[in-house]
Design an enzyme around this catalytic site. Sequence first.
Site, PDB file in Angstrom:
ATOM      1  N   VAL A 173      28.929 -11.412   0.932  1.00 27.74           N
ATOM      2  CA  VAL A 173      29.307 -11.943   2.242  1.00 27.74           C
ATOM      3  C   VAL A 173      30.189 -10.984   3.031  1.00 27.74           C
ATOM      4  CG1 VAL A 173      29.080 -14.354   1.576  1.00 27.74           C
ATOM      5  CG2 VAL A 173      31.271 -13.184   1.215  1.00 27.74           C
ATOM      6  N   LEU A 219      14.668  -1.009   4.586  1.00 23.39           N
ATOM      7  CA  LEU A 219      14.771  -1.593   5.920  1.00 23.39           C
ATOM      8  C   LEU A 219      16.160  -1.450   6.511  1.00 23.39           C
ATOM      9  CD1 LEU A 219      12.741  -4.875   5.273  1.00 23.39           C
ATOM     10  CD2 LEU A 219      11.925  -2.705   6.221  1.00 23.39           C
ATOM     11  N   ALA A 253       0.845  -1.191   0.000  1.00 28.52           N
ATOM     12  CA  ALA A 253       0.000   0.000   0.000  1.00 28.52           C
ATOM     13  C   ALA A 253       0.879   1.239   0.000  1.00 28.52           C
ATOM     14  CB  ALA A 253      -0.926   0.004   1.220  1.00 28.52           C
ATOM     15  N   LYS A 280      -6.317   3.453  -4.361  1.00 27.21           N
ATOM     16  CA  LYS A 280      -6.467   3.647  -2.921  1.00 27.21           C
ATOM     17  C   LYS A 280      -6.836   5.096  -2.642  1.00 27.21           C
ATOM     18  CE  LYS A 280      -3.742   3.680   1.363  1.00 27.21           C
ATOM     19  NZ  LYS A 280      -2.436   3.390   1.983  1.00 27.21           N
TER      20      LYS A 280
END
Length: 498
Positions: free
Chosen positions: A187, A334, A51, A79
């Site tokens: 890594v 994030l 959303a 929306k």
Amino acid sequence: MQNNNIRKIVIVGGGTAGWMAAAALSKVLKDSAQITLVESEMIGTVGVGEATIPQIQLFNKMLGLDEDEFLRKTSGTFKLGIQFVDWGKQGDSYIHAFGEVGKDMEGIAFYHYWLKEHLAGGSKDIGEYTLTALAALQGRFMRSIDAGNSPLSNITYAFHFDAGLYAQFLRDYAEQRGVIRTEGVVVQAALQKDSGFIESVRLQDGRTIDGDLFIDCSGFRALLIGETLGVGYEDWRHWLPCDRAWAVPCEGDDEPLPYTRSTARPAGWQWRIPLQHRIGNGHVFSSRFMDEDAARESLLSNLDGEPLAEPKLLRFTTGKRNAFWHKNCVALGLASGFMEPLESTSIHLVQSAIARLLSLFPNRNFDSVDIDEYNRQTHFEMDRIRDFLILHYCATERDDSEFWNYCRTMEIPDTLQQKIDHFRSNGRIVRANNELFNELSWMEVMLGQGIIPRGYHPLVDAMPEQMFTGRMREIRSVVERSAAAMPSHREFIAQHCA
């Protein structure tokens, strides 16, 4: 003069954040820098941010996307706002709707006139004067048309879409513009000895990729900004105690709603996001007040259709990095911090970070003045969004669970308390600089959560009573007629972007 421009950009991680960055940078930089994105099919993405808020239209326009094609490729819907159920108290419901509310008069925001009517025993819900709120509840949608002074001339909307399909859509866009996708697991990162800047990243198979600017889109792991450069993290769980989420898609229906729904639960809340091909669902909760199995069962028992997959558990710590740009590394998504998707800000925070990076785009000197300004603006943005989310939790009468008792009585940031006190006094919203959420958003949520001002702007009383009554009646009538003139959301999608 020696050309000291950035020549190589390395994006670590794909998903929504990585491919948004790749798409935007490839559009703006064209062929002036090589852009490499490293991701692995072995590493899943969170992929529940389905959303958005209206600002995403600016990002799509910057890329030059065709909106109908974008929605077809991502199974998207429209929306008009977010419905909040059971937040202020059980049985309550309100919509944080996008766009205009009523019609401002005599230089005074409309909601002050509504407050006068409400405090005199009139209208109970300001949504009665809001086109997007009425249209949402009636399942209607259309884009703006040239209708003069009608609210149909200015319809504000955002989207729901499949985050995985969106990332794929942007990947196709970026690769067409020269972005190199490298399959592999990063890594380790190597640092320059003198400066401590990132020099290269090493993949699991031994390959190395060097660069000038590194963008960390590695998710909660924060491989570059956190593990490699050691930038710390500020924990906000004392204000936003939810730290887990179960997510699961379920079967949809033939009438997708043009709004997101957020329903408060005993230890958190549940989202419902309608797409063309399914419904996205999730239960955000606090592990301090509910165990994971109970939260999973709560989600599965409150779906509108059969689940289409096994629920996926996400663990997170709400908060932010102490710095978002450090040395030659910028963290997006994030990796930069996390705020639960209560007001659909996750994708916007990626978008605004990209815009800020482009505005302050460095050369290989990486001027500290630019880096400091980037971090200052990002801290401000995240702090103010944090306050807006806390408002939903602290402004409640709920006392039916330990979770809500904690939220109702917890100490809140001074910046939020000042906003609440100012609004409670005479209905005024005081905003600083370029806060994301505008005056109307703060007003809708405060009213919806039960914060009713003691008064309203005194200049409202300058309007003669008969004129006031007539204008309020006319505005409400125009809004109702405008909503009735809109086609159904399903019909609009079928015609334009199914």
